[in-house]
Design an enzyme around this catalytic site. Structure first.
Site, PDB file in Angstrom:
ATOM      1  N   TYR A 439      -4.598   2.647   3.496  1.00  0.00           N
ATOM      2  CA  TYR A 439      -3.485   1.851   2.956  1.00  0.00           C
ATOM      3  C   TYR A 439      -2.918   0.858   3.970  1.00  0.00           C
ATOM      4  O   TYR A 439      -3.205   0.936   5.142  1.00  0.00           O
ATOM      5  CB  TYR A 439      -2.423   2.702   2.278  1.00  0.00           C
ATOM      6  N   GLU A 440      -2.175  -0.109   3.430  1.00  0.00           N
ATOM      7  CA  GLU A 440      -1.713  -1.279   4.214  1.00  0.00           C
ATOM      8  C   GLU A 440      -2.894  -2.069   4.773  1.00  0.00           C
ATOM      9  O   GLU A 440      -2.804  -2.672   5.836  1.00  0.00           O
ATOM     10  CB  GLU A 440      -0.785  -0.867   5.370  1.00  0.00           C
ATOM     11  N   GLY A 441      -4.001  -2.063   4.041  1.00  0.00           N
ATOM     12  CA  GLY A 441      -5.200  -2.781   4.494  1.00  0.00           C
ATOM     13  C   GLY A 441      -6.143  -1.837   5.205  1.00  0.00           C
ATOM     14  O   GLY A 441      -5.802  -1.277   6.241  1.00  0.00           O
TER      15      GLY A 441
END
Lengths: 598, 598
Positions: A439-441
């Site tokens: 998550y968050e890239g």
């Protein structure tokens, strides 16, 4: 079950001895942030995380969250713990005094976050997302929006979320479909479905403030047509009190590999009232305020997981008797030696330790750069810090989440078969931490942000300020005999880092896919060199303290020995990454998509 | 949900084209094992695993096994599937005709096992352990024991287990406490508790035959006082029929990270009747018959997991549209390109593919060595094969389980956030496969078996037969222009493998901990070189087929390109391992056990 102890001594070492936090705070005008104050805050955070938050980690995993028509129930004890968290004033720590915060440095909140994440990854995400929502509103919201939404978020009675992903788009946000239509009163009406919304619905707070990206009809296609909105679960009256329910509903929660104590929600917006943040179609830029902060938070999760897993593995390795040391019996009175005598067990423990402590140093440094970005008056210093932060954020996010995950895997291995059993808590750390690589890239996305957007995109300019620091440190210490074993390899690898950058840049001119082909190996290479630099800096501080006759010599000697381990047994992994990069992208691109399987 | 397809084309490539299985079978006297027969068997196994076993994988994970006072209930559908497995004659495949088996080569069973493990790791363990129990009784049991226990095990109406671990001892079996007291009738009475007994209790078979290590009172301490016993759940009459219940009970089952469809049991022996296998105090030696077979099985689980995860990730990567290719739009009619266009996604897919296919080649080769060990008449050939098997078994077990796990992790990453959601099945593969790095000896234990016991223990002699094969292959092909890109790096790395061995041996004379300090990096180095050798051999076969004008050119070209990927982007990782080894063990041993944390 694991027993978490906040690594207070090491946090002090990093904040005070390595990074001179008091001088840093004072220079930026944070007069209240004295060493005594910081110590007191960390001691309180240690107490709360050890006694209240950590004991809920396993129950959170076992029970998970429960969806029902009117909302989501968090696991037993979460609500009471969150109440204590709010009553203790923790959400207010680094927030502006104007909105009810304590006005302490942002870095302090990042330092504290590690404890919460080690203690309970799932729990820590509930307040964690509020910080990002606050940062976004503070940076880009109107005065009215700040007045309406910030005080309750700061207080912690409301929490925040970040609503980006939709079923058909995650990384590629330009494809989003959630639409925001202008109402007569200047507000917008949002309709669409968002998925993977962490803390999207729960029973901890009175209201949930969703920060949502959506498309205003008629906007340009792709990333240039994304706008950002505040969409509260309950609408808010002019006086900041809660009004009627908004058209925001949690459709379901996901069943996941880990972080089961945190509700990962499908959020449906059905003509929900939203308030535009910043200008129309500039939402993605505003969203990056949120995402950059969040990425440091995720990097910190890697550190936190490495620390928690290290603590569990260390205790077990001292206790578990199995086999005799090959170099002679170490525990003659017992039926076998504790497994910590075996070199390969030590390799795993030291890998965990060097990731946790090295990562902590890197995160704490980034946290200071965040402070400078917020409070520095001198423009040159500010730009220098922001440039370093832009460079090091994707490295920290991907490298520390990957190595944090590796550390949790070693923790399981140290326990052998017991590591695979839920009761011990070691496998939960693995499952919980895997999300940090996603998550968050994802790691792949961070690597492209680093290499394509930031490094190739600036023709390497972005590397200069950090590179200058590394070079200066090496030059200052190359003549110090005790430092040679650290400085020489770092200089060699830093040189190779530069050469790899130049070489990828040259190859990319002919074939742009070379960037993507090199990106993850490049990021990992950069990560090892960066952490080696912080380990060398820590060794330097430790050597100084020993030279000055510190009565904590064993602590400082351990620091030096761990630095030696990192340089000798972790940094050389970068050679493999470099060799892969040098072989280029051709072998990745050669296969036709229909020839991957027959 | 994942849809499993048995990789039939690739299995044929490995068995028939790479390893010439028919000639191999015929030479060993397996007249029935023609290519047609093998094809038919694999096609049937494909059908069973795809249609019956794979669909139970997710339900097995969700439901897990249920303990009750009278036993353990397996997940819905397992019992019916196992019945079909038995009715199809699968347990009998490679067993002796004397006891009701089909007398086909052992290798064939190993090849088939991959399909079962890909389809459903948990399910495949139930019959998987019977094979080891059978091998142990066949190798070391008396004629009566064989007559009593083997036919039903071969038929599959009974299943087997391996009972080694006790709460206080796993790796260090010399510490075991389960005692076996001689009864008047020559049987033994076993008392003690075993843990982590896979398939220790379940509802699939009429009887469960536990192979148990225990200590006869008065035996020497440690490994030299371990004896091996057959302890059935139900006693067995002289005619092989089931008699009264023995004193064997399942005390509980574990809650685990994965393989939830398999019952991991605490087994209590309360004066249970056991039958000594082999001589008293020689149990550990006999047990190794079981364990060596089991270790190849676990290596195969790594391959199976890599294959399953690759299939899932490949399908998703072709389907999921996200971002545009940096080298130009590839899917102009869609809103974005399929993610398989992105180099880093290809890196992950090719990593999975090269592990699965390379690992399959290595396993199939080991399986042929197993055949030779069983059926070869020529003593020199037999010893040569057994030496290679002894060398390559720990490498395959640890390297392929570690890389298999890595492959499942890439599978999750390719799916992004969706990979973390249970529904898709990708995270289950990760959780299930982690156990393969632990059971039957952890990666660390395999590495010590390889480097300490086998390589240093024979002063490198054990390396010679395999090393000779590698050298011969390189010499035969070094002048073939198309092979140069494979042969040159393999020769360089093989040379470095030799140098590392010599150097560790020399250092170990001064400090025996150097062995443990190098062991895992050494095993991983050896693993990369070994797999590179098999990839080069596969490339050779592919080149020949293309040169001969095969109408399957795309298949063979894909093989060559995947070999290039392995050589260029996987093999160089060995450089990192070598550099770590070269830095020695000092930085691992320097820290006092009380200085790991403050």
């Amino acid at each position: 079950m694991l027993e978490y102890k906040a690594p207070i001594r090491d946090i002090k070492f990093v904040m005070q001895e390595l990074l001179g936090c008091e001088a840093h705070y004072q220079r930026l005008g944070y007069q209240d942030a004295t060493v005594d104050m910081v110590d007191a805050i960390i001691a309180e955070a240690a107490k709360l995380t050890e006694q209240v938050i950590a004991p809920l980690n396993q129950v959170g995993d076992q029970q998970g969250c429960t969806w029902h028509e009117n909302g989501v129930t968090t696991p037993d004890g979460f609500k009471e713990a969150y109440k204590q968290y709010v009553e203790g004033g923790w959400p207010t720590l680094s927030q502006s005094e104007e909105f009810g915060g304590q006005g302490l440095p942002h870095s302090l909140n990042i330092n504290i976050s590690e404890l919460f994440s080690s203690a309970n990854h799932s729990f820590s995400m509930y307040p964690g997302l509020s910080h990002g929502a606050l940062a976004t509103i503070e940076a880009h919201g109107t005065a009215t929006q700040k007045q309406l939404f910030m005080p309750s978020l700061v207080e912690g009675n409301w929490t925040g979320t970040m609503c980006l992903t939709e079923p058909h788009c995650g990384t590629d946000l330009g494809m989003l479909r959630t639409k925001a239509e202008l109402n007569e009163d200047g507000s917008y009406s949002l309709t669409g479905t968002k998925i993977f919304i962490s803390a999207g619905e729960h029973d901890l707070s009175d209201n949930i403030v969703h920060i949502v990206i959506a498309r205003i009809p008629g906007s340009p296609e792709g990333n240039k047509g994304i706008s950002l909105f505040i969409v509260p679960k309950f609408n808010v009256n002019q006086d900041g009190s809660i009004a009627d329910r908004n058209g925001v509903n949690c459709g379901s929660i996901e069943h996941k590999m880990g972080i089961n104590g945190n509700a990962t929600c499908v959020i449906n917006f059905d003509g929900a009232t939203g308030h535009l943040i910043g200008k129309p179609n500039r939402g993605l830029k505003c969203m990056f305020t949120f995402m950059n902060a969040a990425r440091i938070g995720v990097a910190n999760e890697g550190v936190a997981a490495a620390e928690a897993s290290f603590q569990g593995a260390l205790a077990y390795a001292k206790d578990r008797l199995q086999m005799r040391s090959i170099s002679g019996v170490k525990n003659p009175d017992g039926p076998a030696d504790p497994i910590i005598v075996h070199p390969d067990v030590r390799r795993m423990l030291l890998t965990q330790k060097s990731i946790a402590e090295g990562g902590r140093a890197l995160i704490s440094y980034l946290a200071q750069l965040v402070d400078i970005g917020h409070a520095e008056q001198n423009v040159d210093i500010k730009i220098d810090a922001e440039t370093k932060l832009a460079l090091l954020t994707p490295i920290a996010k991907a490298f520390l989440s990957e190595l944090g995950f590796e550390a949790t895997s070693h923790g399981v291995q140290v326990f052998g078969g017991h590591g695979f059993i839920k009761e011990w808590g070691m496998e939960q750390l693995m499952r919980d931490t895997k999300i940090s690589c996603i998550y968050e890239g994802t790691t792949g996305v961070q690597a492209l942000d680093l290499l394509a957007r930031k490094i190739i995109g600036t023709q390497g300019e972005i590397l200069k300020p950090f590179s200058k620091d590394v070079t200066a440190f090496c030059q200052q210490n190359m003549a110090v005999p005790e430092m040679a074993e650290f400085i020489q390899p770092i200089m060699a690898y830093a040189k190779q880092w530069h050469e790899l950058t130049v070489s990828i840049g040259a190859k990319a001119l002919k074939n742009p896919d070379e960037i993507g082909g090199a990106s993850v190996d490049y990021l990992m290479f950069a990560g090892y060199v960066t952490l080696a630099y912080f380990w060398a800096k820590m060794a330097k501080v430790a050597l100084q303290n020993i030279a000055e006759g510190s009565d904590e010599a064993p602590f400082y000697e351990a620091k030096i020995k761990t630095a030696q381990f990192f340089i000798q047994r972790m940094l050389p992994r970068a050679k493999g990454h470099a060799a892969c990069i040098e072989n280029g992208v051709d072998s990745m691109m050669a296969l036709d998509k229909d020839s991957f399987a027959f």
